[in-house]
Enzyme design. Structure first.
Site, mmCIF file in Angstrom:
data_model
loop_
_atom_site.group_PDB
_atom_site.id
_atom_site.type_symbol
_atom_site.label_atom_id
_atom_site.label_comp_id
_atom_site.label_asym_id
_atom_site.label_seq_id
_atom_site.Cartn_x
_atom_site.Cartn_y
_atom_site.Cartn_z
ATOM 1 N N ILE A 1 0.814 -1.225 0.000
ATOM 2 C CA ILE A 1 0.000 0.000 0.000
ATOM 3 C C ILE A 1 0.841 1.267 0.000
ATOM 4 C CG2 ILE A 1 -2.124 -0.916 0.993
ATOM 5 C CD1 ILE A 1 -1.176 -0.074 3.741
ATOM 6 N N GLY A 2 2.123 1.144 0.168
ATOM 7 C CA GLY A 2 2.959 2.345 0.157
ATOM 8 C C GLY A 2 4.392 1.985 0.444
ATOM 9 N N GLY B 1 7.708 3.043 2.991
ATOM 10 C CA GLY B 1 8.187 3.801 4.144
ATOM 11 C C GLY B 1 9.684 3.979 4.032
ATOM 12 N N LYS C 1 4.701 -3.020 8.163
ATOM 13 C CA LYS C 1 5.870 -2.282 7.685
ATOM 14 C C LYS C 1 7.001 -3.285 7.574
ATOM 15 C CE LYS C 1 5.127 2.374 9.386
ATOM 16 N NZ LYS C 1 5.682 3.480 10.139
ATOM 17 N N ASP D 1 7.212 15.368 15.077
ATOM 18 C CA ASP D 1 6.867 15.421 13.647
ATOM 19 C C ASP D 1 5.358 15.278 13.475
ATOM 20 O OD1 ASP D 1 7.195 15.630 10.952
ATOM 21 O OD2 ASP D 1 8.030 13.631 10.653
#
Ligand code: ACK
Length: 723
Positions: A365-366, A368, A391, A484
């Site tokens: 999905i992405g 990192g 992850k 952050d």
């Protein structure tokens, strides 16, 4: 011989009727009916006009009514009220009633289905005589369409399409529904084991269940409560041969649901111990002194060590003291994995090891900092399969990278809050190292909002912000500074619950594309970071509050980039000079004021997260304050609310359009007759639309830029300057 006068026997003419033969006169056909033969006994209705079985032939023919008008809705959590006015055309009848049809629609437009059983309509759903109705028990954060139709005694005869008024609504956050089925699993002398089913409508993730219990008929004197994470609890410390009453309710981030019906259970007979009075006094004294010592330790920890107890909402606190029995909440502290000589030990201490075979990776999905982020499913024995985000650590990593990667898990593992991403566990004993977290269907908040520009009500946006503030309050109470906080690091689930994420220790240095190197050598996400943290690297919960203000702005601007295309250097200089981001279009003044408070130069002046949560709660409760839009009332804070660009260097409309990267509209402005910035500055949103600029994002950007120019001028030339 006597004869009947001729007219007695005359057949009725066309347009006349006589319902039975006899001596009565022929009657003219009532409105909207006609007799097209001589001697008619009834007049037939015109096309699309009808008579119902109870209408006598002498009444006019009638037709179905038109649609009800002025349909309005008001939403309160998962209850909505619909109000409407009667149709303009009642069809000529007085027996108009209303039916309401409810359809539930998925977020992806187009897929709607009937609302089904659980929904409650008051007074009723069909044949309503009144022009209003309340619909309760809807699902939280869901789109619904309501169709209201007016019907009368002849509606069923018509084959024409029914006439409806419709309204689309989106429900808000709501507490879970009632727990309905509780069963006794086991009883013992001093304990009872209960099991129950999850409520039909959890309306979010169930954080815990609360079991209330008391001796039968003694509720008024005292009752106790117990928390359970699962749908099973063992209630201990009970008296033998005693009848107890139990009730269970569920809690989500939206609050507690209603308590279930009561269940009575009698504990089994036992060899009850008998104490004499002295022993009882002695036990009480020991308990009280133990309690005092424990309280002192906790207060000391809170005051001197900067740590605090774990999340406890005010509702919970109330429950703890209500019945005079003080139950101490568990005291929790955040431990920085850096303080471990071997950070891998921190992972072992805090995070649960998951066997790789329990995880099914389904798609990427992405990506990192350390590798790909995947979607998958996790099946732990004895639990149901859950969707997870995984992850992964890319192959070829070195030991330091592995440690840094896993440090995020050992931080996350220490948190337990509905608005902080939940760690399921880690996989460290397989070839592929993985961090497994709960899956958040809507991904990161910034991308989510950008793809749904203008979709949400202000209450939905404030509820999201409230969730983020609540997660940050929890983290700051633990002494954890995020550093952050930005919309890109907030994840959103299918119920629109927002959770703070991204806790990696090295993320600020490596991961964040928005981070830039400062003169002191660190890499910092400038647009989100408080001035003192940029200059002196003094990160604190107060600097997280500054970032939170920027997140508020991002949310209300639907994912717009803070300070647009300004360079990091310009952002630092502008903030240093006292300029602050203006209110996004349609942002209520109260919210912009809260942002400005978060952006106070003196960090001690900024509100704490606990205050932010309670301000947002008040705004949610009292929505009147959210109605004042700051687009009308922008310049209430002259010292801080200043524009951001150096418009002095934009001499012409073309320069200005170039500076906001919308040069493609130069002709539109020229054709519209806007030849100077002075003329532009008088424009409102309708003027902008009239220029044929149809993209909402561009309209907003232009309007915001105009507002900044105005603010800039007012700040430069003084508040008496009129535009
Ligand atoms: O905006 P997104 O879809 O949401 O793209 C990023 C991507 O992975 C890289 O970080 C998504 N992501 C990260 N953690 C989660 C999670 N727990 N649930 C769902 N998506 C996630 C994020």
């Amino acid at each position: 011989m006597w004869t009947w006068p001729l007219f007695y026997f005359a057949a009725c003419d066309l347009g006349y009727y006589k319902s039975s033969p006899g001596d009565q006169l022929c009657s003219k056909c009532p409105p909207f009916s006609l007799s097209d033969t001589l001697a008619s006994q009834i007049c037939e209705c015109d096309t699309n006009y009808y008579r119902c079985s109870t209408d006598p032939p002498s009444t006019a023919c009638t037709r179905p009514p038109s649609a009800p008008i002025n349909l309005i809705s008001s939403v309160n959590g998962t209850t909505i009220t619909l109000d409407w006015s009667p149709p303009r055309d009642t069809g000529g009848r007085r027996d108009v009633t209303y039916n309401v049809i409810c359809r539930r629609c998925a977020w992806d437009a187009g897929q709607c289905e009937p609302c089904g059983g659980g929904v409650r309509y008051t007074p009723q759903q069909m044949s309503l005589a009144k022009t209003s109705l309340t619909v309760a028990n809807l699902q939280a954060h869901m789109n619904y369409t309501f169709w209201v139709e007016a019907v009368n005694g002849v509606s069923d005869f018509s084959l024409e399409q029914r006439m409806f008024s419709t309204v689309n609504i989106t429900t808000n956050q709501a507490a879970p529904s009632q727990v309905v089925v509780i069963r006794k699993e086991k009883t013992a002398e001093n304990s009872v084991t209960l099991i129950w089913q999850e409520p039909d409508q959890p309306n979010g993730i169930i954080l815990e269940y609360e079991i209330k219990y008391f001796e039968k008929d003694k509720e008024m004197q005292s009752y106790s409560t117990l928390k359970a994470k699962d749908t099973r609890a063992v209630v201990t410390g009970l008296q033998p041969s005693t009848r107890y009453v139990f009730q269970v309710r569920a809690r989500t981030s939206a609050g507690c649901g209603r308590f279930s019906q009561t269940v009575e259970v009698e504990t089994s007979k036992g060899m009850a111990l008998r104490y004499d009075t002295m022993t009882i006094v002695w036990i009480c004294l020991t308990l009280i002194s133990g309690l005092i010592v424990l309280l002192t330790v906790i207060i000391c920890k809170k005051r001197h060590c900067g740590y605090s107890k774990a999340f406890q909402d005010s509702d919970e606190e109330k429950m703890h003291y209500q019945n005079g029995q003080i139950t101490l909440a568990e005291s929790k502290v955040y431990v920085d994995p850096h303080t471990y000589e071997d950070p891998c030990q921190a992972v072992r201490d805090f995070a649960r090891e998951i066997e790789a075979s329990r995880i099914k990776i389904e798609k990427i999905i992405g990506s990192g900092e350390f590798g790909e982020v995947c979607y998958g499913r996790l099946k732990i024995p004895g639990k149901r399969e859950v969707p997870v985000a995984i992850k992964t650590l890319k192959v070829g990593y070195n030991e330091k990278q592995r440690r840094d990667f896993l440090s995020e898990a050992s931080i996350m593992a220490q948190f337990d809050h509905p608005n902080v991403i939940h760690l399921e566990g880690v996989v460290t004993r397989s070839k592929l190292t993985m961090i497994v977290t709960e899956y958040m269907e809507n991904g990161s908040l910034d991308t989510f909002l950008r793809s749904r520009d203008g979709h949400f009500t202000i209450i939905q946006l404030v509820s999201m912000l409230r969730g983020i503030a609540s997660g940050m309050k929890y983290l700051s109470d633990l002494g954890y500074v995020h550093r952050d906080l930005a919309a890109r690091n907030i994840l959103v689930n299918s119920n629109l619950v927002c959770k703070v994420s991204d806790f990696g220790l090295s993320r600020i240095l490596e991961d964040d594309p928005d981070a830039a190197y400062t003169t002191t050598g660190g890499k910092i996400p400038i647009r989100w970071t408080a001035p003192e943290a940029i200059t002196y690297r003094t990160f604190s919960s107060a600097s997280d509050v500054w970032s939170y203000g920027v997140v508020m702005w991002e949310v209300l601007a639907y994912g717009e980039r803070p300070y647009w295309n300004m360079t990091n250097r310009d952002v630092i200089n502008s903030v240093e000079e006292g300029y602050r981001l203006p209110a996004p279009m349609g942002c209520p003044t109260a919210l912009h004021q809260l942002m400005l408070d978060c952006w106070q130069r003196d960090r001690n002046e900024r509100p704490r997260f606990s205050l932010i949560v309670s301000i947002l709660d008040k705004l949610i409760r009292n929505q009147e304050h959210l109605k004042l839009s700051s687009t009308l009332n922008r310049f209430t804070h002259p010292r801080l609310d200043r524009g951001l660009f150096d418009f002095a260097s934009c001499a012409t409309v073309d320069d200005w359009l170039d500076s906001i990267k919308l040069g493609q509209y130069k002709d539109n402005f020229l054709m519209g007759g806007y030849r100077s910035l002075g003329m532009v500055m008088r424009m409102n949103i309708n003027d902008i639309r009239r220029l044929g600029i149809s993209l909402i994002g561009h309209q907003k950007k232009i309007l915001t830029s105009i507002q900044i120019m105005r603010a800039h001028l007012i700040n430069t030339l003084g508040p008496r300057m009129h535009l």
